[in-house]
Write an enzyme that holds these catalytic residues in place. Structure first.
Site, PDB file in Angstrom:
ATOM      1  N   ASP A  20       0.865  -1.183   0.000  1.00 61.85           N
ATOM      2  CA  ASP A  20       0.000   0.000   0.000  1.00 61.85           C
ATOM      3  C   ASP A  20       0.898   1.228   0.000  1.00 61.85           C
ATOM      4  O   ASP A  20       2.106   1.133   0.220  1.00 61.85           O
ATOM      5  CB  ASP A  20      -0.892  -0.006   1.260  1.00 61.85           C
ATOM      6  CG  ASP A  20      -1.723   1.270   1.386  1.00 61.85           C
ATOM      7  OD1 ASP A  20      -2.357   1.664   0.389  1.00 61.85           O
ATOM      8  OD2 ASP A  20      -1.725   1.894   2.466  1.00 61.85           O
ATOM      9  N   SER A  21       0.284   2.384  -0.184  1.00 61.96           N
ATOM     10  CA  SER A  21       1.044   3.623  -0.140  1.00 61.96           C
ATOM     11  C   SER A  21       1.537   3.944   1.277  1.00 61.96           C
ATOM     12  O   SER A  21       2.440   4.754   1.432  1.00 61.96           O
ATOM     13  CB  SER A  21       0.169   4.771  -0.654  1.00 61.96           C
ATOM     14  OG  SER A  21      -1.031   4.825   0.093  1.00 61.96           O
ATOM     15  N   TYR A  52      -1.013   8.197  -2.833  1.00 62.39           N
ATOM     16  CA  TYR A  52      -1.146   7.783  -4.225  1.00 62.39           C
ATOM     17  C   TYR A  52      -2.393   8.405  -4.874  1.00 62.39           C
ATOM     18  O   TYR A  52      -2.456   8.571  -6.080  1.00 62.39           O
ATOM     19  CB  TYR A  52      -1.283   6.256  -4.315  1.00 62.39           C
ATOM     20  CG  TYR A  52      -0.007   5.464  -4.157  1.00 62.39           C
ATOM     21  CD1 TYR A  52       1.168   6.034  -3.695  1.00 62.39           C
ATOM     22  CD2 TYR A  52       0.000   4.109  -4.477  1.00 62.39           C
ATOM     23  CE1 TYR A  52       2.327   5.265  -3.541  1.00 62.39           C
ATOM     24  CE2 TYR A  52       1.152   3.341  -4.343  1.00 62.39           C
ATOM     25  CZ  TYR A  52       2.311   3.929  -3.865  1.00 62.39           C
ATOM     26  OH  TYR A  52       3.441   3.173  -3.735  1.00 62.39           O
ATOM     27  N   GLY A  53      -3.370   8.709  -4.030  1.00 60.86           N
ATOM     28  CA  GLY A  53      -4.693   9.117  -4.533  1.00 60.86           C
ATOM     29  C   GLY A  53      -4.716  10.397  -5.340  1.00 60.86           C
ATOM     30  O   GLY A  53      -5.677  10.669  -6.060  1.00 60.86           O
ATOM     31  N   CYS A  83      -4.474  -1.280  -1.909  1.00 59.04           N
ATOM     32  CA  CYS A  83      -4.715   0.149  -2.076  1.00 59.04           C
ATOM     33  C   CYS A  83      -5.615   0.277  -3.297  1.00 59.04           C
ATOM     34  O   CYS A  83      -5.311  -0.295  -4.349  1.00 59.04           O
ATOM     35  CB  CYS A  83      -3.379   0.864  -2.308  1.00 59.04           C
ATOM     36  SG  CYS A  83      -3.522   2.571  -2.867  1.00 59.04           S
ATOM     37  N   GLU A 164      -5.483  10.141   8.310  1.00 64.38           N
ATOM     38  CA  GLU A 164      -4.042  10.233   8.617  1.00 64.38           C
ATOM     39  C   GLU A 164      -3.838  10.963   9.948  1.00 64.38           C
ATOM     40  O   GLU A 164      -2.959  10.632  10.729  1.00 64.38           O
ATOM     41  CB  GLU A 164      -3.299  10.969   7.495  1.00 64.38           C
ATOM     42  CG  GLU A 164      -3.175  10.177   6.189  1.00 64.38           C
ATOM     43  CD  GLU A 164      -2.129   9.059   6.265  1.00 64.38           C
ATOM     44  OE1 GLU A 164      -1.162   9.180   7.022  1.00 64.38           O
ATOM     45  OE2 GLU A 164      -2.319   8.050   5.550  1.00 64.38           O
ATOM     46  N   CYS A 198     -11.674   3.156  -0.452  1.00 65.41           N
ATOM     47  CA  CYS A 198     -10.356   3.681  -0.069  1.00 65.41           C
ATOM     48  C   CYS A 198      -9.990   3.001   1.249  1.00 65.41           C
ATOM     49  O   CYS A 198     -10.839   2.837   2.132  1.00 65.41           O
ATOM     50  CB  CYS A 198     -10.429   5.194   0.108  1.00 65.41           C
ATOM     51  SG  CYS A 198      -8.945   5.901   0.852  1.00 65.41           S
ATOM     52  N   HIS A 200      -8.570   3.991   3.762  1.00 64.51           N
ATOM     53  CA  HIS A 200      -8.677   4.797   4.985  1.00 64.51           C
ATOM     54  C   HIS A 200     -10.099   4.884   5.523  1.00 64.51           C
ATOM     55  O   HIS A 200     -10.300   5.257   6.673  1.00 64.51           O
ATOM     56  CB  HIS A 200      -8.188   6.222   4.707  1.00 64.51           C
ATOM     57  CG  HIS A 200      -6.702   6.337   4.562  1.00 64.51           C
ATOM     58  ND1 HIS A 200      -5.977   5.526   3.719  1.00 64.51           N
ATOM     59  CD2 HIS A 200      -5.806   7.167   5.163  1.00 64.51           C
ATOM     60  CE1 HIS A 200      -4.698   5.862   3.811  1.00 64.51           C
ATOM     61  NE2 HIS A 200      -4.575   6.843   4.683  1.00 64.51           N
TER      62      HIS A 200
HETATM   63  N1  DGL Z   1      -4.486   3.672  -0.073  1.00 61.51           N
HETATM   64  C1  DGL Z   1      -5.143   4.694  -0.863  1.00 61.51           C
HETATM   65  C2  DGL Z   1      -6.404   4.098  -1.516  1.00 61.51           C
HETATM   66  O1  DGL Z   1      -6.982   3.152  -1.031  1.00 61.51           O
HETATM   67  C3  DGL Z   1      -5.471   5.925  -0.024  1.00 61.51           C
HETATM   68  C4  DGL Z   1      -4.251   6.673   0.442  1.00 61.51           C
HETATM   69  C5  DGL Z   1      -3.432   7.284  -0.666  1.00 61.51           C
HETATM   70  O2  DGL Z   1      -3.957   8.161  -1.398  1.00 61.51           O
HETATM   71  O3  DGL Z   1      -2.282   6.923  -0.804  1.00 61.51           O
HETATM   72  O4  DGL Z   1      -6.801   4.571  -2.558  1.00 61.51           O
END
Ligand code: DGL
Length: 278
Positions: A20-21, A52-53, A83, A164, A198, A200
């Site tokens: 994941d990011s 990453y988003g 992710c 976050e 997502c 999060h």
């Molecule tokens: N892990 C990303 C997702 O599920 C969210 C966090 C990011 O933007 O890196 O899309």
């Protein structure tokens, strides 16, 4: 550095690689580990390059490839792209890079399937990052199964930032959810199914439930992945997990509990220089 990491899991024959990011994918690890507790895992959190988003498709794809090369240091039983944004832009390239015997699991299809099965009023809402929404990844996945359904996708970047920060239960979270979701749910044709597209967003489950009420099915994409995951064989090991991060482990340890629901021992987390894999 890599030698130490490899040593830690070398007793195990095969590991499930998961990336994941950053910390968000821990919500996916948590769900997969619940189903396969005896497997060993190597989790990579790309802290140095998150989020990453908001990145371009090409950049996200290249990040995915470097994380896959890193995980290829381990004997992989399966690779989970934990992710949604990475799944959107990287899944195809990652599959190309992996040996055909290694199943590559992405986040979009399982949640799409679960939502199609859940909806009764044919309207599904998806909340995700800007990247996932701009690709219409969920709409396409849902329409490939059920073209007649209405899908409303909303990019909720502020929720990523709040998760976050750990502001997931107070009024700022409630107000933000309301602001994003009122245009969709405060209408005469409100969806009856909500995909948390997502990593999060499971952190907002209480606030989201409070907002949508009991009549809406909430699909946690990590749980959908775990539910539909079928690994070739059940491991009998002690379920060792090694964490690799591309920036200071302290940053990861600070936030991990929130996403994983349990503490991680500091000596299970190692720094990896991702430049070696780009
Ligand atoms: N892990 C990303 C997702 O599920 C969210 C966090 C990011 O933007 O890196 O899309």
């Amino acid at each position: 550095m890599m030698k130490e990491n490899l040593n830690r899991v070398k007793k195990e024959s095969k590991v499930i690689g998961i990336f994941d990011s950053g910390c968000g994918g821990l919500t996916v690890l948590r769900a997969v580990q619940k189903k396969y507790p005896h497997d060993s895992y190597v989790y990579v959190g790309d802290l140095a390059r998150l989020p990453y988003g908001t990145k371009s498709p090409e950049t996200v794809k290249n990040y995915c490839l470097s994380l896959t090369r890193l995980l290829q240091n381990y004997p992989l039983k399966a690779l989970v792209i934990a992710c949604n944004t990475a799944s959107t832009y990287g899944a195809e390239a990652v599959r190309h890079l992996c040996h055909p015997s290694v199943p590559v699991i992405e986040m979009i299809t399982p949640a799409a399937r679960a939502a199609v099965a859940a909806t009764h009023n044919a309207h599904i809402s998806v909340i995700a990052t800007q990247g996932t929404v701009s690709n219409k990844a969920y709409s396409r996945a849902i329409h490939s199964i059920a073209p007649q359904l209405t899908v409303t996708e909303t990019a909720c970047q502020v929720l990523v930032a709040l998760a976050e920060e750990g502001w997931v239960k107070d009024t700022i979270a409630q107000d933000t959810v309301k602001r994003y979701l009122d245009p969709i749910f405060d209408t005469s044709n409100a969806p009856d199914t909500l995909i948390l597209g997502c990593t999060h967003f499971p952190l907002f489950e209480d606030v989201l439930r409070g907002y949508v009420g009991e009549g809406v099915t909430i699909i946690n994409s990590g749980e959908a992945v775990a539910a539909q995951l079928s690994l070739p064989s059940e491991a009998q090991g002690d379920g060792l997990t090694q964490f690799l991060v591309t920036d200071t482990p302290a940053l990861f340890l600070k936030k991990a509990y929130r996403f994983l629901g349990r503490d991680i021992l500091p000596d299970c987390v190692s720094y990896v220089d991702i430049a070696d894999y780009t």
